[in-house]
Design an enzyme around this catalytic site. Structure first.
Site, PDB file in Angstrom:
ATOM      1  N   THR A  88      -9.402 -80.849  72.539  1.00  0.00           N
ATOM      2  CA  THR A  88      -9.565 -79.814  73.561  1.00  0.00           C
ATOM      3  C   THR A  88      -8.316 -78.947  73.525  1.00  0.00           C
ATOM      4  O   THR A  88      -7.295 -79.371  72.984  1.00  0.00           O
ATOM      5  CB  THR A  88      -9.718 -80.478  74.954  1.00  0.00           C
ATOM      6  OG1 THR A  88     -10.981 -81.132  75.010  1.00  0.00           O
ATOM      7  CG2 THR A  88      -9.647 -79.509  76.105  1.00  0.00           C
ATOM      8  N   ASP A  90     -16.062 -83.307  80.744  1.00  0.00           N
ATOM      9  CA  ASP A  90     -15.294 -82.888  81.926  1.00  0.00           C
ATOM     10  C   ASP A  90     -14.814 -81.442  81.859  1.00  0.00           C
ATOM     11  O   ASP A  90     -14.619 -80.793  82.892  1.00  0.00           O
ATOM     12  CB  ASP A  90     -14.060 -83.788  82.068  1.00  0.00           C
ATOM     13  CG  ASP A  90     -13.145 -83.705  80.843  1.00  0.00           C
ATOM     14  OD1 ASP A  90     -13.671 -83.696  79.695  1.00  0.00           O
ATOM     15  OD2 ASP A  90     -11.917 -83.640  81.012  1.00  0.00           O
TER      16      ASP A  90
HETATM   17  N1  ASP Z   1     -12.484 -83.865  77.338  1.00  0.00           N
HETATM   18  C1  ASP Z   1     -13.231 -83.441  76.199  1.00  0.00           C
HETATM   19  C2  ASP Z   1     -14.658 -83.891  76.346  1.00  0.00           C
HETATM   20  O1  ASP Z   1     -14.889 -85.010  76.759  1.00  0.00           O
HETATM   21  C3  ASP Z   1     -12.679 -83.937  74.890  1.00  0.00           C
HETATM   22  C4  ASP Z   1     -11.175 -83.918  74.761  1.00  0.00           C
HETATM   23  O2  ASP Z   1     -10.458 -83.509  75.669  1.00  0.00           O
HETATM   24  O3  ASP Z   1     -10.668 -84.328  73.706  1.00  0.00           O
HETATM   25  O4  ASP Z   1     -15.545 -83.137  76.001  1.00  0.00           O
END
Ligand code: ASP
Length: 294
Positions: free
Chosen positions: A164, A195
């Protein structure tokens, strides 16, 4: 009165300790300097976090925008959210397949609709209507054949390759903003949303604090996410540091890991994580630029 200004960035908590992150470090270092100069020149926190995340989406170095991981149908579905702490207004899109810079669409939702989140075809159509850059061949645009972050992450044991990008800022007017964007989990089931685009979970900003999270989205949702950090400070009187640590402990209790970046209206910044690492950078009027991965 002019306030201190601060910018913090993250490039995700999906980190492979064996990988060489030299390019990412250089990119984060240049970007955090640029954002710091924007804030020093009087740009708003909101414009600065949008700019930072759009740059990371375009870079191909992170699992957001270009570099995103395909789902189980081979399609890239992107999620993003942005929030203006001063106005307490947010916008987001999720499961968008052909929006080149998802964070720009999130900003359009914030500015031009009474809604907080648009999904799937509706999000794509809205972005097109607003004149944003669209991608004609999403797979070749988003999924990069060489040096793909997610490919590297496949070597990890936890089975969930993810990443992310996010930015939080405090501007010279004392206003806060946050922005977060992701391609989600590699191989996720089509339609899965984590999230990141959910205001209050992956992304939150108010008059006190701005927060951007990264990690296993389901665990952040169970844990209450970014607004839980703000609430811990407001209702329980926790310090910024304790609130960040408490949220990550709760994420761990729900069998997830990850990290977050947060900036308080006083200029205090935290960048905690309980994963192997988190690509991150910080700079400000009273903070010397720092970049780290592990
Ligand atoms: N939070 C992100 C998701 O679950 C993935 C990440 O932050 O690496 O889609």
């Amino acid at each position: 009165m002019s306030h201190d200004h601060v910018i913090a960035l993250h490039g995700g908590a999906g980190v492979n300790p064996e990988r060489d992150y030299a390019k990412v470090e250089t990119h984060l270092s240049e970007l955090v300097d640029r954002c710091e100069q924007m804030l020093a020149g009087g740009e708003t926190a909101l414009d600065t976090v949008e700019f930072a995340v759009a740059e990371m989406e375009d870079s191909g170095l992170y699992v957001a925008g270009r570099g995103s991981a395909p789902n189980d149908q081979g399609v890239v579905e992107c999620d993003a959210a942005i929030m203006d702490g001063a106005r307490l207004r947010a916008g987001g899109i999720c499961a968008a397949v052909d929006v080149a810079q998802p964070i720009r669409a999130a900003r359009e939702v914030l500015e031009n609709t009474p809604y907080v989140l648009l999904a799937g075809d509706g999000a794509n159509a809205f972005a097109r209507e607003r004149g944003l850059e669209m991608v004609s061949d999403p797979v070749s645009h988003f999924v990069l054949p060489v040096g793909v972050e997610a490919e590297e992450l496949l070597k990890l044991d936890d089975g969930l390759a993810h990443g992310t990008v996010g930015a939080v800022a405090l501007d010279r007017n004392g206003q806060l903003a946050s922005a977060t964007s992701t391609g989600g989990l590699l191989g996720k089931r089509a339609g899965r949303v984590g999230d990141t685009p959910i205001t209050g979970i992956g992304n939150w900003a108010d008059e006190e604090v701005a927060v951007s999270c990264t990690g296993i989205g389901e665990a952040f949702i169970y844990a209450g996410g970014a607004r839980d950090l703000a609430s811990r400070m407001a209702y329980a009187g926790q310090s910024l540091e304790d609130a960040g640590a408490s949220l990550l402990a709760e994420v761990a209790r729900h069998r997830g890991d990850g990290g977050l970046i947060a900036v308080h209206r006083t200029g205090e910044v935290i960048m905690p994580f309980n994963s192997a690492g988190m690509k991150r950078a910080v700079a400000g009027s009273r903070i010397t630029r720092a970049v780290a991965i592990l």
